[in-house]
Design a protein around this motif. Structure first.
Motif, short mmCIF file in Angstrom:
data_model
loop_
_atom_site.label_atom_id
_atom_site.label_comp_id
_atom_site.label_asym_id
_atom_site.label_seq_id
_atom_site.Cartn_x
_atom_site.Cartn_y
_atom_site.Cartn_z
N GLU A 146 10.66 -1.39 8.28
CA GLU A 146 10.66 -0.16 7.47
C GLU A 146 12.06 0.43 7.41
N ALA A 150 14.41 0.89 4.03
CA ALA A 150 14.95 2.20 3.62
C ALA A 150 16.46 2.11 3.41
N GLN A 155 12.97 2.30 -0.62
CA GLN A 155 12.16 3.52 -0.49
C GLN A 155 10.72 3.20 -0.09
N PRO A 156 10.50 2.62 1.09
CA PRO A 156 9.13 2.28 1.52
C PRO A 156 8.27 3.52 1.70
N GLU A 157 7.03 3.45 1.21
CA GLU A 157 6.07 4.54 1.34
C GLU A 157 4.78 3.98 1.94
N PRO A 158 4.20 4.62 2.97
CA PRO A 158 2.95 4.13 3.56
C PRO A 158 1.86 4.00 2.49
N ASP A 159 1.12 2.88 2.57
CA ASP A 159 0.06 2.66 1.58
C ASP A 159 -1.31 3.08 2.07
N TYR A 164 3.28 -0.91 3.37
CA TYR A 164 4.17 -0.06 2.58
C TYR A 164 4.23 -0.53 1.13
N ALA A 167 8.81 1.91 -3.42
CA ALA A 167 8.87 2.77 -4.61
C ALA A 167 10.07 2.47 -5.50
N HIS A 212 6.92 0.63 -9.30
CA HIS A 212 7.37 0.29 -7.95
C HIS A 212 7.85 -1.15 -7.95
N ARG A 216 5.12 -5.81 -2.01
CA ARG A 216 4.78 -4.78 -1.04
C ARG A 216 4.67 -5.40 0.33
#
Length: 221
Positions: A146, A150, A155-159, A164, A167, A212, A216
């Motif tokens: 992670e 970044a 721009q990893p976002e929790p799924d 992740y 984004a 995105h 992923r």
């Protein structure tokens, strides 16, 4: 390929919006050798204290580097004391919003073409191999996948399932016109990064849908 963190690159470019700082940066960049504050102050017609402040700010922002040399042509007491000298950093500093990394894409594609010319392998196969190695190399030593993602601009976002969504695509403009090639390269790069961070490469899977990255990250085992 080391890059300053995105926020630092934005700050570095913004630093040059100051007219005095831009003038001083251009003076140092135009010199064939490192230069001292007195020399820059004389060339710019500014007070030494003002020049010193702005030069050190340019160092802080990653645009200039400092060296210490004994001044040439000076004699007498204190003449041998090393003086603070300034030079441009060796690498380019660029920033975009959102974060993009077309330099990396160019490096990977050029290396793949060279490999294909050398051994005759299909260029797609070479590109996947080059991208995987580069991802693994860059990610080794990172605190975790992670954190690496970044820093790399994804721009990893929790799924919500322990993985992740990414984004941002660092190769966005290229991927619009050359989707299959760029997404194939990107997937290999991310798989290499997963391995470089000590995980399995199958954490990286395709992610369909707009808005995105084309890949992923699934939950780790």
């Amino acid at each position: 390929m080391y890059r300053l963190p995105w926020a630092d690159r934005i700050a570095a470019v913004a630093s040059l919006t100051d007219a005095k700082r831009l003038q001083l940066f251009e003076l140092v960049a135009a010199s064939p050798r490192p230069v001292g504050r007195d020399e820059v102050a004389e060339a710019a017609g500014m007070a030494r204290s003002t020049v010193s402040f702005h030069l050190d700010r340019l160092v802080q922002d990653g645009l200039l580097a400092v060296e210490f040399h004994k001044p040439a042509g000076r004699t007498g007491p204190g003449s041998g004391r090393p003086a603070k000298m300034y030079r441009p950093v060796g690498s380019e500093v660029g920033a975009s919003v959102p974060d993009r990394n077309y330099d990396l894409a160019g490096e990977l594609m050029a290396a793949a073409i060279e490999a294909t010319q050398a051994d005759g392998a299909p260029v797609g196969e070479s590109l996947r191999a080059v991208a995987f190695r580069k991802g693994r190399e860059l990610a080794e030593g990172s605190e975790g996948l992670e954190e690496f993602l970044a820093e790399a601009g994804y721009q990893p976002e929790p799924d919500g399932d322990g993985g992740y969504l990414l984004a941002n695509c660092p190769f966005h403009r290229l991927s619009r016109d050359h989707t299959a090639v760029v997404c194939d390269m990107n997937g290999a790069f991310l798989r290499g990064a997963a391995v470089g961070c000590g995980g399995p490469e199958d954490r990286v899977v395709p992610a369909a849908g707009p808005g995105h990255c084309c890949a992923r990250i699934t939950a780790g085992s």
